[in-house]
Each structure stands twice: as C-alpha cells, then as structure tokens.
Enzyme design. Structure first.
Site, short mmCIF file in Angstrom:
data_model
loop_
_atom_site.label_atom_id
_atom_site.label_comp_id
_atom_site.label_asym_id
_atom_site.label_seq_id
_atom_site.Cartn_x
_atom_site.Cartn_y
_atom_site.Cartn_z
N HIS A 1 -14.20 -1.77 6.08
CA HIS A 1 -12.79 -2.62 6.46
C HIS A 1 -13.19 -3.04 7.94
CE1 HIS A 1 -8.66 -2.83 8.26
NE2 HIS A 1 -8.54 -3.24 6.94
N LYS B 1 -0.01 3.98 4.74
CA LYS B 1 -0.40 3.57 3.27
C LYS B 1 0.20 4.81 2.45
CE LYS B 1 -4.11 0.83 3.84
NZ LYS B 1 -4.11 0.59 5.54
N SER C 1 -11.40 -0.79 0.03
CA SER C 1 -9.81 -1.26 0.01
C SER C 1 -9.54 -2.43 -1.03
CB SER C 1 -9.09 -1.65 1.50
OG SER C 1 -10.09 -2.74 2.10
N GLU D 1 -15.95 3.99 3.97
CA GLU D 1 -14.69 4.14 3.48
C GLU D 1 -14.86 5.20 2.20
OE1 GLU D 1 -11.68 0.97 3.02
OE2 GLU D 1 -13.42 -0.16 3.73
N ASP E 1 -13.40 6.76 6.57
CA ASP E 1 -12.20 6.54 6.48
C ASP E 1 -11.58 6.59 5.39
OD1 ASP E 1 -9.92 5.12 6.72
OD2 ASP E 1 -10.88 3.12 7.20
N ASN F 1 0.83 -1.26 -0.01
CA ASN F 1 -0.10 0.04 0.00
C ASN F 1 0.92 1.30 -0.06
OD1 ASN F 1 -2.61 -1.30 0.21
ND2 ASN F 1 -2.10 -1.75 2.51
N HIS G 1 -7.20 4.84 2.07
CA HIS G 1 -7.00 4.74 0.68
C HIS G 1 -7.21 5.88 -0.22
CE1 HIS G 1 -6.15 0.33 1.47
NE2 HIS G 1 -7.29 0.58 2.07
#
Length: 381
Positions: free
Chosen positions: A129, A235, A175, A171, A200, A43, A203
């Site tokens: 997640h 990440k 992910s 998110e 979140d 990541n 990513h």
C-alpha cells in the site's frame, strides 16, 4: 513573459489536461446518508459501519469524552477508552500489546520509520500500500523492492545485507488484487536471517482467521516475538483509526519515537468507541467473517474471475482506464456502486472494477448484483 510574470501554479492546468486525456482525472462525489444504490465499493466488509451497537458505541463515547481528543495522546489525548480498546484488540488478535494511531496510514508510517533507520535494510513487496511505500521513503533505510509474493527474492535481499538490522514489509491481504501474502514462508526466511516481519492486516482483520482474527492468527504467527502487525479500524470494524500490535517493547518504543504518534492529535473518542463496539459485535458474531468470503466467491463466479477469491476483494481486470470507468458508470446507472481502480493505484493496462463483498448482503442484494454485473460485463465481452 519573464518568470516573474508567471503564476507558480500555471503548470497545474496542463497537468490536469494530461490526466483527463489519459482517463486518470479523479473527482470527489458526495454520497447521501442513506444510499439509493447497492454499495460494493466500500471497505465496510462486515457491514458494521451502520450497525446500531457500533453507532451507539460512538455516541456513548462522545457523551462521556467529548467530540475531540483535545491533543496528542502524550499530552491530553489519551483516555481510558483508548487503552481499553488497545487491550481488547491485542487480546482478540493474539498479540501482547497494541498502540492506537489516528489512522492506518499514520500507524504504518510510525511503525516502519521507528523500527528501521539509516543502519537498517527494508525489504518491501512491490504491491504494498501507498502508506508503506511512503514509510519506506521516510525511513532513511536502504530499501529493496521485491517482486510480488517472491519469497526467494526476499531471501536474496536479506542474505546480501550488510546492515545491522532488517525489516520485511508486506500486506497480509493485498488491497487491489485481494490475494494473500505467503506469511509462513516469509517468516521462515526472516528467522533464518534475523529479520523482523511487519505485516499490514488492513484487509485481513475481520475477514481471515478464526472469527476474523486476521491472517497472522490463521497461520499461527500472531504474537510471535519477531512479528509486528499493523491494522486499521476503518475497514472491517466500520470506524476510523489505526493500530500497531506486537511485543510490549515495540509499543514502548513507538511511544518514545513514532512522530505520527507523538505529534498527532489522538484518535477522536467517537472513533474509538465505535471500533470497540464493532470488535464486541465481531466477537459475538464470528459468522460475519465466513459470510464475507462466501459472498466474495459468488461475486467472482458472476464476473467469471478465474481464481476463487481469498478475501473480501474481487478484482475484475478490464484493461484501459476508460473501459473500467465506463463499466463502473454503467453499473451505477443500474443501481450498483463498484470501485474503479486505475493507475497509479494499479499497474498500467490493469484498470479494473474492484468489488468488495460484505457480510450483511441479503439474497435480494446479491440477486441485483448478479443481474447488473452480468449485463454490464457481457456487453463488454
């Protein structure tokens, strides 16, 4: 044999046998400090984990503050370095304040649990997640899991609530699939029903938004009074740790109530120093975010993925676990390391190769990736 004569761990052998038969057994494999394969599994989206300035940021922090933070941030684990990074991160993404945790996992648990409780409703996307799933379980709130990216289902859950408070959790970039949450639409629904939106950006940070400021910044929601953001430094920033960003009142509340902050040792100085240096590199080199998306599109074309990727993640669904494992193994034999996602990380029947683009990929590396992926995937067509 009586129960007294049985090992309390005897069941583990049968459990392991069943997982092995299903192609779901997992193994740890140590990697060398300098890999011999091209890595499209990590990541490290911006290629900063080995950046000289980021490494020096970690080393300088250790020289100044020592190897460990020595305690909870409420006791001895808080440093000027932590607080300087929090201010820089909040300024970068556009929020009033930030609070650093020891990981993105603990940041998610701390935020969700502290901002909900028995008198709250939690509405969570079905593909969030594991850290958010665990947070929902620990929250003692009533939890409604809605179908993936289904705004109407979220509105229905909020409209029917009897609880005093409500939090919608998602998110920004999912992910496993790499697709984007409909943040503007979710926020509109939250506003209509007096709910908090918690996003979140694990990513999204470093990849989406102007210069990598995240999807919330991109859609104009960074700093909104009814939005809380969580993030990780493990990440795009190439380091370790997590953070919760939002209004100053949220930071104050978490310091008072978040068990994963109060009772956890503060993030090590090396990780904070590295993350701070990575943020400075990203600020000075905003091209990195665009490069990630450009390389992701190329990888998707090579793998004949139908939808153009919207993030660093390129998901190549192959079906059963054994098929995905074999494809990942074939790639590794050719010098290309790719991720292999199987249940329970992804739904049954959708085991896949998970490729992650990196800003620092060279033309020669992209050529190698093209050659290996074309050969391996065509052999399974």
């Amino acid at each position: 044999m009586t129960r007294a004569g049985l090992s309390p761990l005897a069941w583990l052998d049968e459990y392991a046998r069943q997982r092995r038969a299903a192609g779901l057994r997992r193994e740890l494999r140590a990697r060398p400090p300098v890999g011999t394969e091209l890595d499209l599994a990590s990541n490290d989206y911006l290629g900063l984990a080995q950046h000289p300035e980021v490494i020096e940021g970690a080393v300088a922090a250790v020289r100044t503050w020592g190897a460990g933070s020595t305690g909870s941030r409420l006791v001895t684990g808080n440093t000027e370095l932590h607080e300087k990074f929090e201010r820089a991160l909040a300024d970068f993404v556009g929020f009033e304040s930030a609070l650093v945790f020891s990981s993105g996992y603990t940041a998610n648990i701390g935020a969700v649990v502290s901002l909900t409780g028995p008198d709250a409703l939690l509405v969570s996307d079905a593909l969030t997640h594991a850290s958010l799933i665990d947070a929902c379980r620990l929250s003692r709130a009533r939890v409604v899991v809605t179908p993936h990216r289904d705004v109407a289902a979220v509105e229905g859950a909020l409209a029917e609530r009897t609880e005093q408070r409500a939090v919608v959790v998602t998110e920004s970039v999912f992910s496993a699939d790499g697709d984007l949450a409909p943040l503007r639409e979710l926020h509109e629904v939250c506003r209509r029903h007096g709910a908090l939106l918690l996003v979140d950006e694990a990513h999204g940070l470093g990849v989406r938004g102007a210069g990598g400021r995240g999807l919330l910044h991109e859609v104009g929601l960074a700093g909104a009074p009814d939005v809380v953001m969580t993030a990780t430094m493990s990440k795009a920033l190439g380091s370790q740790g997590g953070a919760v960003l939002g209004p100053a009142a949220v930071r104050d509340h978490l310091i008072d109530t978040a068990r994963t902050f109060i009772f956890d040792t503060g993030l090590a100085p090396a990780a904070v120093g590295a993350a701070g240096a990575a943020l400075r590199v990203l600020t000075a080199e905003p091209w990195r975010a665009a490069a990630v998306l450009r390389h992701a599109r190329t990888l998707a074309e090579v793998c004949d993925v139908a939808e153009p990727p919207e993030s660093a993640v390129v998901s190549v669904i192959l079906g059963e676990p054994e098929v995905a494992l074999a494809a990942a193994g074939a790639c590794l034999e050719r010098g290309l390391r790719v991720g292999c996602f199987r249940p329970p990380t992804v739904p049954a029947g959708t085991s896949r190769l998970r490729l992650t683009a990196r800003a620092s990929l060279t033309e020669d590396e992209m050529a190698l990736a093209r050659s290996v992926l074309t050969d391996v995937l065509s052999a399974r067509a």
